[in-house]
Each structure stands twice: as structure tokens, then as C-alpha cells.
Design an enzyme around this catalytic site. Structure first.
Site, PDB file in Angstrom:
ATOM      1  N   ASP A 274      30.826  55.261  41.425  1.00 28.86           N
ATOM      2  CA  ASP A 274      31.585  54.162  40.827  1.00 28.86           C
ATOM      3  C   ASP A 274      31.877  54.465  39.349  1.00 28.86           C
ATOM      4  OD1 ASP A 274      32.682  51.596  40.768  1.00 28.86           O
ATOM      5  OD2 ASP A 274      30.770  50.610  40.338  1.00 28.86           O
TER       6      ASP A 274
ATOM      7  N   THR B 117      26.691  42.327  40.226  1.00 33.04           N
ATOM      8  CA  THR B 117      25.950  41.419  39.347  1.00 33.04           C
ATOM      9  C   THR B 117      25.172  40.347  40.119  1.00 33.04           C
ATOM     10  OG1 THR B 117      27.562  41.760  37.585  1.00 33.04           O
ATOM     11  CG2 THR B 117      26.179  39.800  37.406  1.00 33.04           C
TER      12      THR B 117
HETATM   13  P1  13P Z   1      30.347  42.651  39.527  1.00 32.15           P
HETATM   14  O1  13P Z   1      29.126  43.152  38.832  1.00 32.15           O
HETATM   15  O2  13P Z   1      31.111  41.649  38.739  1.00 32.15           O
HETATM   16  O3  13P Z   1      30.046  42.189  40.917  1.00 32.15           O
HETATM   17  O4  13P Z   1      31.342  43.896  39.656  1.00 32.15           O
HETATM   18  C1  13P Z   1      30.882  45.065  40.258  1.00 32.15           C
HETATM   19  C2  13P Z   1      31.856  46.154  40.115  1.00 32.15           C
HETATM   20  O5  13P Z   1      33.047  45.939  40.003  1.00 32.15           O
HETATM   21  C3  13P Z   1      31.334  47.528  40.132  1.00 32.15           C
HETATM   22  O6  13P Z   1      32.331  48.470  39.989  1.00 32.15           O
END
Ligand code: 13P
Length: 289
Positions: A88, A235
Site C-alpha cells: 500500500d 483506521t
Molecule cells: P482508513 O485508515 O481511513 O480506513 O484508510 C485506509 C487506507 O486508505 C489505506 O490505504
């Protein structure tokens, strides 16, 4: 079973459902995410954050990163459901190559903050190397803000940009800015549903939504129906894990018991698994046949 991004996302785009991409930081997260996918018999994407200096793995020794990847790959191969291991938010070519070397089956080259032409050039370079290894590539245009609650949409992705970017790169999946932000919302997100529909029309590549925490079940449903295929979620999963542990601490304290890590940790994993299962439902992920 270990698969790449296209193995999961092309079917999802065709079938009009989304697949969650959940960030994993340790074995407990892996257990929660793969356990949730197995309990629902659905495909899943387990994402690791980039390990360049600004990434979560940046401060970790490479041996530790390799060990974590080996464990994740081993666990994914044992799973009866399709699991993609995705890198990611990697901002460098070198980081993507390292992840491929360690066994990632999908990588995100995030050059969204660079000029558009540079983003195209770097994405093409990563695609050339990744495709030679059977690894799929996600890129981002527009920009999903983080943690500042900015939902003004000044960096929304336009269909014209998406068309141009796709024509130039042939990228496997594309992260688009349609009103979500990373982290906890300071204000209601201003989701651009019509824009999602237009983006789906504009390009054949699956659309990725970053900042997937904190939407309502109705908002997820509408985003998926309009054409979002991959939803990144981190999150709220991590907050749920923390709450699972702190609730157990409160319960132990009230009962005058001690707090043993061995008893606390599984409470966090259980809570993360529950919220992941709940969101697999919101994302309408289709069980495997
Ligand atoms: P959140 O932490 O807002 O769920 O987003 C995760 C994300 O987009 C990781 O690339």
C-alpha cells in the site's frame, strides 16, 4: 490461496461488488483479516504499508520485514479463500521492486503528489517490472487527503484525467479521489456518487477507494453500486482492536483481576475480525463458489 490483484478485482468489477483491502501490521491483524475472509468464504486483500523511510516499515530492519512477509505468504497459501498480498502507498520504484522480491502479488505506486506526467512515467516503469513477475499494479490520480479532515474535494479525480492516465499506462487498478479522506473524519465526507459512475464509465480498470473507514452502510452501498471495486480500510479496524483490549482491561479491573497480555491480545484480534466481517458485508463481497 495466494493470488494477484486482477484475480480478485476483475471478477469483482464484473460482478458489481467490492473487496476490502485491510492493512496488516502483525500476526494478530493477519489472523483477524484472513480469519474474517475465511468465516465469510470471501476473497480478501491484505495490505502492508510501504517500508521506505516514511512508511510504517521504514524503521524496521529488512530481516524483520522479510520475516513478516514470509509468514503472511505462508498463511495466505494455506487459506482456502483467494488472498492478495498488496503493498500500500509506496512512493518509490525501489520499494515496489523490494516488495515484489519479498513476494507481494500486487503493489501500489503512489505518485499522486507528483506532476501528472511524472506519475505516468513512474507508473509505467513499475508496471513493466511488476507484470514481468505476474504482479499487478495500482496507481493513484487526484489525491486522497489524510487526517486533516479536508473534504473540500480540491483534488478530486476527473474522468478526463482517468481516461488519459489509463490510456498512457494500462494500469491494473486506479485509486481515485471521490470525497473520502484517510483516518477519522473531522466532518461528514462529501461523497461524489455521480463522479464514481462517470469514472467507472471512463476506464475498464477497477476503481479503488482509499480512506474507507467511517462511512455509513448506505454510503458504502451507494459507492459500490456506482462502481467502487476495492475499499481500503484500516483506521476503524485498528481502533476496534484497541477497544477490544481496553474493554477487557476495564472488565478485569472491575473484577479485581490482573491484565495478562496473553488474555488481552486475543480480545483485540477478535474485535478486529468482527469489524472486518461486518465491512465485508457492507462491501457486498461475493462469496467464492
Ligand atoms: P482508513 O485508515 O481511513 O480506513 O484508510 C485506509 C487506507 O486508505 C489505506 O490505504
Amino acid at each position: 490461496m495466494l493470488v494477484n490483484g486482477n484475480d480478485i478485482l476483475l471478477k469483482a468489477r464484473e460482478g458489481h461488488y467490492a473487496v476490502g483491502a485491510f492493512n496488516v501490521f502483525d500476526f494478530g491483524c493477519v489472523d483477524a483479516v484472513l480469519g474474517a475472509a475465511e468465516a465469510t468464504n470471501t476473497p480478501v486483500i491484505a495490505q502492508i504499508l510501504d517500508w521506505h523511510p516514511s512508511g510504517n516499515f521504514g524503521s524496521r530492519p529488512q530481516e524483520e520485514v522479510k520475516m513478516f512477509m514470509d509468514m503472511l505468504i505462508y498463511r495466505a497459501k494455506l487459506s482456502p479463500v483467494p488472498v492478495c498480498i498488496h503493498l500500500d502507498h509506496c512512493q518509490t520504484y525501489e520499494g515496489c521492486i523490494r516488495a515484489i522480491k519479498y513476494g507481494a502479488t500486487s503493489v501500489m505506486l503512489d505518485a499522486s503528489m507528483k506532476p501528472f506526467e511524472e506519475n505516468i512515467a513512474l507508473t509505467k516503469k513499475v508496471i513493466e517490472a511488476a507484470h514481468a513477475c505476474g504482479v499487478t499494479v495500482e496507481a493513484e490520480i487526484g489525491h486522497v487527503d489524510g487526517h486533516d479532515g479536508d473534504t473540500t474535494g480540491k483534488l478530486y479525480t476527473t474522468p478526463e484525467q482517468a481516461k488519459e492516465f489509463y490510456a498512457a499506462t494500462g494500469v491494473d487498478s486506479l485509486a481515485v479521489a471521490v470525497g473520502t479522506v484517510h483516518g477519522v473524519y473531522a466532518e461528514e465526507p462529501k461523497l461524489q456518487y455521480d463522479l464514481i459512475s462517470e469514472l467507472r464509465e471512463a476506464i475498464p480498470a477497477p476503481l479503488v477507494m482509499h480512506g474507507g473507514s467511517g462511512l455509513s452502510p448506505e454510503q458504502y452501498k451507494e459507492c459500490v453500486e456506482r462502481g467502487i471495486t476495492k475499499i481500503n480500510f484500516a483506521t476503524y479496524m485498528l481502533l476496534a482492536g484497541g477497544k477490544g483490549i481496553s474493554d477487557k482491561v476495564a472488565e478485569n479491573n472491575a473484577a479485581g483481576k490482573g491484565n495478562n497480555f496473553i488474555d488481552l491480545y486475543p480480545e483485540g484480534v477478535k474485535a478486529m475480525k468482527e469489524i472486518v466481517m461486518e465491512h465485508i458485508g457492507y462491501f457486498q463481497t461475493k462469496p467464492i463458489a
